[in-house]
Design a protein around this motif. Structure first.
Motif, short mmCIF file in Angstrom:
data_model
loop_
_atom_site.label_atom_id
_atom_site.label_comp_id
_atom_site.label_asym_id
_atom_site.label_seq_id
_atom_site.Cartn_x
_atom_site.Cartn_y
_atom_site.Cartn_z
N ALA A 25 0.83 -1.21 0.00
CA ALA A 25 0.00 0.00 0.00
C ALA A 25 0.86 1.26 0.00
N ALA A 26 1.91 1.28 0.82
CA ALA A 26 2.75 2.47 0.92
C ALA A 26 3.59 2.69 -0.32
N ALA A 27 3.93 1.61 -1.05
CA ALA A 27 4.78 1.75 -2.23
C ALA A 27 4.00 2.11 -3.49
N ALA A 28 2.67 2.04 -3.44
CA ALA A 28 1.86 2.29 -4.64
C ALA A 28 2.12 3.65 -5.28
N PRO A 29 2.19 4.74 -4.51
CA PRO A 29 2.42 6.04 -5.16
C PRO A 29 3.83 6.24 -5.69
N ILE A 30 4.77 5.37 -5.31
CA ILE A 30 6.16 5.60 -5.68
C ILE A 30 6.37 5.45 -7.19
N SER A 31 5.62 4.56 -7.85
CA SER A 31 5.75 4.44 -9.30
C SER A 31 5.32 5.73 -9.99
N SER A 32 4.27 6.39 -9.46
CA SER A 32 3.86 7.69 -10.01
C SER A 32 4.95 8.73 -9.79
N VAL A 33 5.59 8.68 -8.64
CA VAL A 33 6.69 9.61 -8.36
C VAL A 33 7.83 9.40 -9.36
N ALA A 34 8.13 8.13 -9.66
CA ALA A 34 9.19 7.83 -10.62
C ALA A 34 8.87 8.42 -11.99
N PHE A 35 7.62 8.30 -12.43
CA PHE A 35 7.21 8.89 -13.70
C PHE A 35 7.35 10.42 -13.66
N LEU A 36 6.79 11.02 -12.61
CA LEU A 36 6.72 12.49 -12.56
C LEU A 36 8.10 13.13 -12.46
N TYR A 37 9.01 12.53 -11.70
CA TYR A 37 10.35 13.10 -11.59
C TYR A 37 11.09 13.04 -12.93
N MET A 38 10.89 11.97 -13.71
CA MET A 38 11.54 11.89 -15.01
C MET A 38 10.90 12.86 -16.00
N LEU A 39 9.57 12.97 -15.99
CA LEU A 39 8.89 13.88 -16.92
C LEU A 39 9.15 15.34 -16.58
N GLU A 40 9.50 15.62 -15.33
CA GLU A 40 9.68 17.00 -14.87
C GLU A 40 10.78 17.73 -15.65
N ILE A 41 11.81 17.02 -16.10
CA ILE A 41 12.96 17.70 -16.70
C ILE A 41 12.79 17.93 -18.20
N PHE A 42 11.69 17.44 -18.80
CA PHE A 42 11.51 17.57 -20.24
C PHE A 42 10.45 18.63 -20.55
N PRO A 43 10.60 19.36 -21.66
CA PRO A 43 9.56 20.31 -22.07
C PRO A 43 8.30 19.56 -22.49
N PRO A 44 7.15 20.23 -22.55
CA PRO A 44 5.88 19.55 -22.84
C PRO A 44 5.91 18.72 -24.12
N GLU A 45 6.57 19.22 -25.18
CA GLU A 45 6.56 18.50 -26.45
C GLU A 45 7.41 17.23 -26.42
N LYS A 46 8.26 17.07 -25.38
CA LYS A 46 9.11 15.89 -25.28
C LYS A 46 8.66 14.90 -24.21
N LYS A 47 7.62 15.25 -23.46
CA LYS A 47 7.22 14.40 -22.33
C LYS A 47 6.68 13.05 -22.79
N LEU A 48 5.92 13.02 -23.90
CA LEU A 48 5.26 11.79 -24.33
C LEU A 48 6.12 10.94 -25.26
N ASN A 49 7.35 11.36 -25.55
CA ASN A 49 8.23 10.47 -26.31
C ASN A 49 9.51 10.18 -25.52
N ILE A 50 10.40 11.19 -25.43
CA ILE A 50 11.65 10.95 -24.71
C ILE A 50 11.40 10.73 -23.22
N GLY A 51 10.58 11.60 -22.61
CA GLY A 51 10.33 11.49 -21.18
C GLY A 51 9.68 10.17 -20.81
N LEU A 52 8.69 9.76 -21.59
CA LEU A 52 7.99 8.51 -21.31
C LEU A 52 8.92 7.31 -21.45
#
Length: 523
Positions: free
Chosen positions: A103-130
């Motif tokens: 239960a406690a680890a469930a949000p961590i996968s979302s955190v992993a996604f969001l921290y990686m997507l944070e460094i990319f501009p919007p046009e790059k989030k769904l290809n390079i960031g993803l």
């Protein structure tokens, strides 16, 4: 940027190790807990029960409270649970702790996604960031296979929990130091959302237990499996009935059952079933013929390197409109790797599977990012409320789909092993000179250790039977690998037909009406 990348990778590996360390080390875990391997498997089932569905509610939690605030609170019980593991050596308490850890680890996968997507501009989030975010999520299994032998040798079961605790503390620090951009907050959680999520959590949790433990207790032998399946169906139907009569849905079932989303879910589900060849098939096959994690280190390195390279390759070529081509290449690679593995023998060692498993790992890294980008783009075009419905489909196909694939693969292997064992036993007659010579060889192996002739004969016969069973298991796994190859070929055929139908106006010339024909043709 480097700090955000490290935060994403640490969080991704940490949340994946919760299941990978257990699934790859069941034999070593069962001993210290004084349990059988079947009983130790409840550790994985308990972890997955809350983990498979809790990510669904996180989108609304992020909108109302902010995902970082929620994770700052959620990571604390995870650290405490990891700490408590160091003093618990009872199976019952360990299962309870794994439930809270899931239960406690469930949000961590979302955190992993969001921290990686944070460094990319919007046009790059769904290809390079993803692609970069999905690389991190693919690393946990090979990393667990590489490091668990040393951890178990150094500190037994406690070494695995110390690693989890260390990664949790590092993630704890990253979450408190690195900010995340958050959408404007709004009150979006209602009391009906809590009821609907509770029903969905019970439904998906029961499915997780059924598909994780069903093969071990066997599907028709344990009555409680049927009751769990009934509870999963009833709670799922109740949740759907409530959602279909709500204005502000938690999950939009009408959109989920549309043709496009059913097609999207089917693609992801087939993909997860195909990937079972690597996550369940190849690793379990090598264990069946006597290999341990120490002997499979090279194989884990190959899978790890191929997964990373495929993520970078996918990021380089992924653009809108190329999804079908990338999926075709991925399916061809999965088919080739499965076909290569279907020729295994009892003499096969990890070295003979380096190429095939690298091909499968590379293909798996190519498949998921384009599919996820297409589904996410479709949800964004419909509006923000549909993103939650997209996450529901994605979670079901990836997490529950993984259990279904593993259960189907394991059940198929068990059935085929029984089939091959029956055939081999019927042909291995004691009157056959070759069989008698081999049996006498096994009996003679115990001549120095056992003076009793009857006991030597019994032990030799037992060893001979084990050799026959091993051969039957090899044939069964070959059948399963070949069945995976056939599924991949079928998926390729369906993909090509779908592409041809979508581009039929280009492939087939459009008939020209008579009124538009030149006058010379009329004459």
């Amino acid at each position: 940027m480097l700090a955000y990348v490290m935060a994403s990778l640490t969080a991704a590996v940490m949340q994946g190790l919760g299941t990978s360390l257990i699934s790859l080390n069941l034999q070593q875990l069962a001993g210290p807990l004084e349990a059988t391997q079947t009983e130790a498997s409840w550790l994985m089932a308990a972890y997955l029960f809350p983990n498979v569905s809790l990510g669904l509610i996180l989108f609304k939690v992020r909108t109302q409270y902010g995902i970082r605030n929620f994770c700052e609170i959620a990571i604390i019980p995870y650290v405490l649970v990891c700490l408590a593991h160091l003093w618990v050596d009872d199976l019952g308490l360990d299962i309870l702790l794994r439930f809270f850890a899931g239960a406690a680890a469930a949000p961590i996968s979302s955190v992993a996604f969001l921290y990686m997507l944070e460094i990319f501009p919007p046009e790059k989030k769904l290809n390079i960031g993803l692609c970069m975010a999905l690389i991190g999520l693919a690393l946990s299994t090979p990393i667990a296979g590489l490091i668990s032998p040393s951890l178990l040798d150094a500190n037994d079961l406690r070494g695995l929990y110390l690693l989890e605790l260390g990664l949790a503390l590092i993630t704890f620090g990253f979450i408190y130091v690195l900010p995340l951009s958050s959408p404007p907050r709004a009150k979006v959680i209602s009391s009906m959302d809590i009821l609907d999520y509770a029903l969905l959590a019970v439904s998906m949790g029961c499915l997780a237990i059924v598909f994780t433990m069903g093969r071990l207790y066997w599907w028709f032998e344990a009555d409680w499996l049927a009751w769990l399946l009934i509870v999963a169906i009833v709670t799922g139907c109740l949740m759907a009935m409530i959602e279909l009569n709500r204005k502000n849905n938690l999950v939009d079932f009408r959109w989920i059952t549309s043709r496009e989303i059913v097609h999207f879910a089917g693609v992801l589900l087939v993909f997860r079933i195909l990937l079972t060849e690597q996550s369940t098939g190849a690793i379990n096959f090598l264990r069946q013929i006597g290999m341990l994690n120490e002997q499979m280190t090279g194989l884990y390195w190959c899978i790890l390197i191929a997964s990373v390279v495929s993520g970078f390759a996918c990021a380089a070529v992924m653009k809108p409109g190329r999804e079908a081509g990338i999926h075709l290449v991925a399916l061809i690679l999965l088919a080739i790797g499965s076909l290569m593995d279907s020729y295994a023998t009892t003499l096969t060692r990890p070295e003979q599977m380096y190429v095939s498993q690298s091909i499968i790992a590379f293909g798996s890294g190519l498949f998921l990012p384009p599919a996820m980008a297409v589904g996410f783009s479709a949800a964004i075009k419909k509006g923000m409320p549909y993103i939650l419905s997209f996450f529901a489909v994605f979670l079901f196909t990836q997490k529950v789909g993984a259990f279904i694939g593993s259960a189907l693969f394991g059940t198929f292997v068990t059935i085929r092993e029984q089939y091959h064992s029956a055939i081999m036993a019927s042909r291995l007659l004691s009157t056959d000179p070759l069989v008698a010579a081999r049996l006498q060889q096994y009996v003679g192996a115990y001549a120095k250790s056992t003076p009793d002739g009857i006991q030597r004969t019994a032990q030799g016969a037992s060893l001979f039977a084990k050799q026959v069973q091993t051969q039957a298991y090899v044939l069964a796994y070959n059948d399963a690998f070949f069945a995976t190859f056939l599924i991949a070929v079928g998926a390729i055929a369906v993909l090509l037909l779908n592409v041809a139908w979508s581009n039929r106006h280009r492939l087939l010339p459009r008939p020209v009406p008579a009124s538009e024909m030149p006058s010379t043709i009329h004459s």
